[in-house]
Design an enzyme around this catalytic site. Structure first.
Site, PDB file in Angstrom:
ATOM      1  N   HIS A  62      -5.968  -1.379  -0.917  1.00  0.00           N
ATOM      2  CA  HIS A  62      -7.050  -1.479  -1.898  1.00  0.00           C
ATOM      3  C   HIS A  62      -6.406  -1.722  -3.263  1.00  0.00           C
ATOM      4  O   HIS A  62      -5.648  -0.878  -3.736  1.00  0.00           O
ATOM      5  CB  HIS A  62      -7.854  -0.180  -1.968  1.00  0.00           C
ATOM      6  CG  HIS A  62      -8.526   0.180  -0.689  1.00  0.00           C
ATOM      7  ND1 HIS A  62      -9.817  -0.150  -0.416  1.00  0.00           N
ATOM      8  CD2 HIS A  62      -8.075   0.841   0.400  1.00  0.00           C
ATOM      9  CE1 HIS A  62     -10.148   0.291   0.783  1.00  0.00           C
ATOM     10  NE2 HIS A  62      -9.096   0.886   1.293  1.00  0.00           N
ATOM     11  N   ILE A  63      -6.703  -2.862  -3.866  1.00  0.00           N
ATOM     12  CA  ILE A  63      -6.208  -3.188  -5.199  1.00  0.00           C
ATOM     13  C   ILE A  63      -7.428  -3.233  -6.110  1.00  0.00           C
ATOM     14  O   ILE A  63      -8.378  -3.972  -5.841  1.00  0.00           O
ATOM     15  CB  ILE A  63      -5.464  -4.538  -5.216  1.00  0.00           C
ATOM     16  CG1 ILE A  63      -4.300  -4.520  -4.212  1.00  0.00           C
ATOM     17  CG2 ILE A  63      -4.964  -4.862  -6.626  1.00  0.00           C
ATOM     18  CD1 ILE A  63      -3.671  -5.880  -3.976  1.00  0.00           C
TER      19      ILE A  63
END
Length: 184
Positions: free
Chosen positions: A96-97
């Site tokens: 998850h960025i």
């Protein structure tokens, strides 16, 4: 949460079905032909391919040439984030960025490793979470299970093996806190 793929000692089957393996093979072929090469201007094509294979990508995202994604269905990228040239997203687990991030050239986000405590070295993996407004500078490495807080900066060629607090600057091998990051 750590996951284990294969333990030769107990003869457990690989967790991926034939369908999943075929999906992965299709991804490798299509990404290799259409996604990895090309100019920065081909970012919309890369984003389309990633989305077609299950990645959840926000608006205004840039994905540069030479990016390698192991499993796009395990990838989430927030709005207005840039993924630089040659970034490796080795994502057996979820990556998850957050939004407004800069993932500079040749950064490694690696969710997989091996359990050295067992003689068979089974593959294990854990998710990576990168908060909003984070800058991962060139050639830094982020290990499985790491969470990087909002607005953190990770210096070039740093090795991140532990969670990093937000609004701070970190660097080194191993990566350590350098100083707080000023809030604008």
């Amino acid at each position: 949460m750590k996951h284990e793929a294969l333990d030769l000692k107990t003869n457990r089957r690989h967790p991926w079905s034939l369908g999943q393996k075929l999906r992965r093979a299709c991804w490798i072929l299509i990404w290799g032909l259409l996604g990895r090469p090309g100019l920065r201007a081909f970012s919309p094509l890369r984003i389309l391919l990633l989305r077609l294979f299950g990645a959840r990508i926000g608006e205004g995202v840039l994905v540069c040439a030479g990016v390698k994604v192991l499993m796009p269905w395990n990838l989430v990228i927030g709005n207005y984030t840039a993924i630089g040239e040659g970034v490796e997203i080795y994502n057996y687990g979820q990556v998850h960025i957050g939004k407004n991030c800069c993932v500079s050239q040749r950064v490694w986000l690696c969710t997989g490793t091996h359990d050295y405590k067992l003689p068979s070295f089974p593959l294990i993996w854990d998710d990576i979470h990168v908060g909003d407004g984070v800058w991962l500078a060139a050639e830094s490495f982020v290990a499985p299970g790491v969470t990087i807080g909002d607005s953190a900066v990770v210096g070039a060629r740093s090795v991140v093996t532990r969670d990093l607090e937000g609004w701070s600057v970190h660097a080194g091998n191993p990566c350590v806190l350098i100083k707080p990051r000023p809030r604008a």
